[in-house]
Scaffold this motif. Structure first.
Motif, short mmCIF file in Angstrom:
data_model
loop_
_atom_site.label_atom_id
_atom_site.label_comp_id
_atom_site.label_asym_id
_atom_site.label_seq_id
_atom_site.Cartn_x
_atom_site.Cartn_y
_atom_site.Cartn_z
N PRO A 71 29.96 45.95 42.30
CA PRO A 71 29.96 44.49 42.21
C PRO A 71 31.20 43.88 42.85
CG PRO A 71 29.31 45.46 40.11
CD PRO A 71 29.77 46.60 40.98
N ALA A 72 31.05 42.67 43.38
CA ALA A 72 32.16 41.99 44.06
C ALA A 72 33.37 41.84 43.14
CB ALA A 72 31.70 40.63 44.57
N GLU A 73 33.11 41.63 41.83
CA GLU A 73 34.22 41.44 40.89
C GLU A 73 35.12 42.67 40.81
OE1 GLU A 73 30.94 38.67 39.84
OE2 GLU A 73 31.07 40.82 40.28
N VAL A 74 34.55 43.85 41.01
CA VAL A 74 35.35 45.08 41.00
C VAL A 74 36.34 45.05 42.17
CG1 VAL A 74 35.29 47.59 41.19
CG2 VAL A 74 33.55 46.40 39.85
N GLY A 75 35.85 44.69 43.34
CA GLY A 75 36.72 44.59 44.51
C GLY A 75 37.80 43.54 44.33
N GLN A 76 37.48 42.44 43.67
CA GLN A 76 38.48 41.39 43.42
C GLN A 76 39.59 41.90 42.53
OE1 GLN A 76 36.21 38.13 41.84
NE2 GLN A 76 35.33 37.57 43.83
N ILE A 77 39.23 42.66 41.51
CA ILE A 77 40.26 43.21 40.61
C ILE A 77 41.19 44.14 41.38
CG2 ILE A 77 40.62 44.79 38.67
CD1 ILE A 77 38.00 43.63 37.48
N VAL A 78 40.60 45.03 42.19
CA VAL A 78 41.40 45.97 42.96
C VAL A 78 42.31 45.21 43.92
CG1 VAL A 78 41.31 47.86 44.63
CG2 VAL A 78 39.68 47.80 42.73
N SER A 79 41.80 44.17 44.56
CA SER A 79 42.57 43.41 45.56
C SER A 79 43.70 42.59 44.95
CB SER A 79 41.64 42.45 46.32
OG SER A 79 40.74 43.12 47.15
N TYR A 80 43.46 42.02 43.76
CA TYR A 80 44.34 40.95 43.28
C TYR A 80 45.08 41.28 41.99
CZ TYR A 80 41.34 38.48 46.60
OH TYR A 80 40.64 38.10 47.72
N HIS A 81 45.11 42.53 41.56
CA HIS A 81 45.73 42.82 40.26
C HIS A 81 47.25 42.73 40.28
CE1 HIS A 81 45.90 46.87 42.12
NE2 HIS A 81 46.92 47.09 41.33
N HIS A 82 47.86 42.57 41.45
CA HIS A 82 49.32 42.35 41.52
C HIS A 82 49.68 40.93 41.92
CE1 HIS A 82 51.14 46.16 40.49
NE2 HIS A 82 50.34 46.81 41.31
N GLU A 83 48.69 40.03 41.95
CA GLU A 83 49.02 38.62 42.16
C GLU A 83 49.63 38.05 40.89
OE1 GLU A 83 48.80 37.36 45.05
OE2 GLU A 83 47.48 38.77 46.09
N ARG A 84 50.52 37.06 41.05
CA ARG A 84 51.22 36.47 39.92
C ARG A 84 50.80 35.02 39.71
NH1 ARG A 84 56.80 38.41 38.58
NH2 ARG A 84 57.20 36.17 38.31
N TRP A 85 50.87 34.59 38.48
CA TRP A 85 50.51 33.21 38.12
C TRP A 85 51.34 32.20 38.91
CZ3 TRP A 85 46.50 31.20 35.69
CH2 TRP A 85 46.57 29.89 35.18
N ASP A 86 52.62 32.54 39.20
CA ASP A 86 53.49 31.61 39.91
C ASP A 86 53.39 31.72 41.43
OD1 ASP A 86 54.81 33.99 40.41
OD2 ASP A 86 56.58 33.51 39.20
#
Length: 380
Positions: free
Chosen positions: A275-290
């Motif tokens: 699922p696309a959501e799996v790829g999003q997690i892998v791609s963006y798990h080090h993005e920060r709220w700020d």
């Protein structure tokens, strides 16, 4: 000559036990099936490992010159491809479970029967063959994280080779038909790179699932969250000399072994039909709220919701994980860190929910987290 040739095809098992009786009994039981070496202390075992190839070790936990768990950690650090089975009495079961966390493939409680022993050893050697195949594939081919076309061909060759060895996924099915079909291979892929990386991935998925139970997520979203959390560090399997224990922890609380690993991991899973959501997690798990995270500098609600959950879960585990050479933070200190990073590193609402859930589960948390890692070799 026939006997010598047959012996060369047998796996080699090293029996480590300081008591002559149990050591000799194991040698008698195992000699018809394996080449046997033996050692009565930790140093003698290390000397053998440095001098000749060994496939599997049966390890008693009480040795005269050091504890078995300490020897296990040295073995997994310097000889990661050798599998270890712990032989233990019932009173030392807790220590055996500790050994599982540090890379042992399984354990046997004394007294055990011969069939149980041979079965576990054969299952473990089957697992070693799978992991050795994966290590060689990773060493010889970088196409898994290449362009999408090359990656798709590499995954097909990879899966076919893995299936030819014999693996626990039983049936063939088209990629993406059921994500569970990929789990045995992906789990072995993480373990082949580093057993601690597999344990980390399992714990992060567990922590993310704890939070998901308090959110109004659909069944599909919960499934994608668990899978994405498990695969969030898949890109690190592309790093030639990666060790989870060597992941540098930055002042932000994040590991920084390779800032490209989210993009690499996302490329790797593209051909798998997840699922696309799996790829999003892998791609963006080090993005920060700020907005100061990586690799894309996304900010606030521009970061996919499920990735924001995994961002907190993976940071918490890096802070609290017990790994060789690293002193973990106590759970209370890690919770305070997560709360203190709300509005900067983490989504403030999710950070508040995460700290609440962890605080409520704190008494049983270590046991539950350990339970996410495999404790015995699964039936093939």
């Amino acid at each position: 000559m026939m006997t010598d040739a047959a012996d060369r095809t047998k796996p080699t098992v090293l029996v480590v036990d300081d008591e002559a009786g149990p050591r000799d009994a194991l040698k008698v039981i195992l000699r018809p099936f394996f080449n046997i070496r033996s050692a009565d202390n930790a140093q003698a075992a290390l000397d053998i490992l440095n001098e000749q190839p060994v496939d599997l070790i049966t390890l008693d936990q009480k040795l005269p010159d050091r504890q078995g768990i300490d020897l296990l950690q040295d073995i997994k650090h310097d000889h990661a491809d050798i599998e270890v089975i712990i032989i233990t009495g019932y009173g030392s079961l807790k220590s055996a479970m500790e050994g599982i966390r540090h890379g042992a493939a399984g354990y046997l409680l004394k007294p055990f029967n011969v069939t149980e022993l041979i079965t576990l050893i054969n299952q473990t050697l089957d697992k070693k063959r799978r992991l050795d195949f994966i290590r060689e594939f990773l060493h010889s081919s970088s196409a898994l994280w290449g362009n999408e076309q090359d990656s798709a061909r590499a995954w097909e060759a990879f899966r076919n080779g893995y299936a030819a060895i014999g693996n626990p996924s039983h049936e063939e099915s088209p990629a993406g038909e059921d994500t569970r079909d990929w789990l045995p291979l992906l789990s072995d892929l993480l373990e082949a790179k580093d057993r601690q990386l597999l344990n980390h991935s399992s714990r992060v998925s567990f922590y993310a699932t704890l939070v998901a139970n308090r959110l109004n997520l659909t069944a599909a979203e919960q499934k994608s969250l668990a899978m994405g959390a498990f695969l969030h560090d898949l890109g690190k399997t592309s790093l030639p000399a990666y060790r989870f224990a060597d992941d540098q922890i930055l002042p932000s609380g994040e590991a920084a072994s390779c800032r490209e690993h989210p993009d690499i991991g996302a490329r790797m899973i593209l051909p798998l039909g997840l699922p696309a959501e799996v790829g999003q997690i892998v791609s963006y798990h080090h993005e920060r709220w700020d907005g100061k995270g990586y690799p894309h500098g996304l900010q606030g609600e521009g970061i996919p919701f499920l990735a924001r959950i995994v961002c907190i879960a993976q940071a918490f585990d890096h802070l609290t994980a017990e790994t060789p050479g690293r002193s973990p933070l106590p759970i209370d200190d890690a919770v305070r860190y997560i709360a203190g990073q709300a509005h900067s590193q983490f989504d403030p609402q999710l950070a508040a929910l995460f700290t609440q859930v962890i605080t409520e589960c704190k008494a049983s948390l270590p046991a539950m987290a350990i339970a996410t890692a495999p404790s015995r070799v699964s039936e093939p």
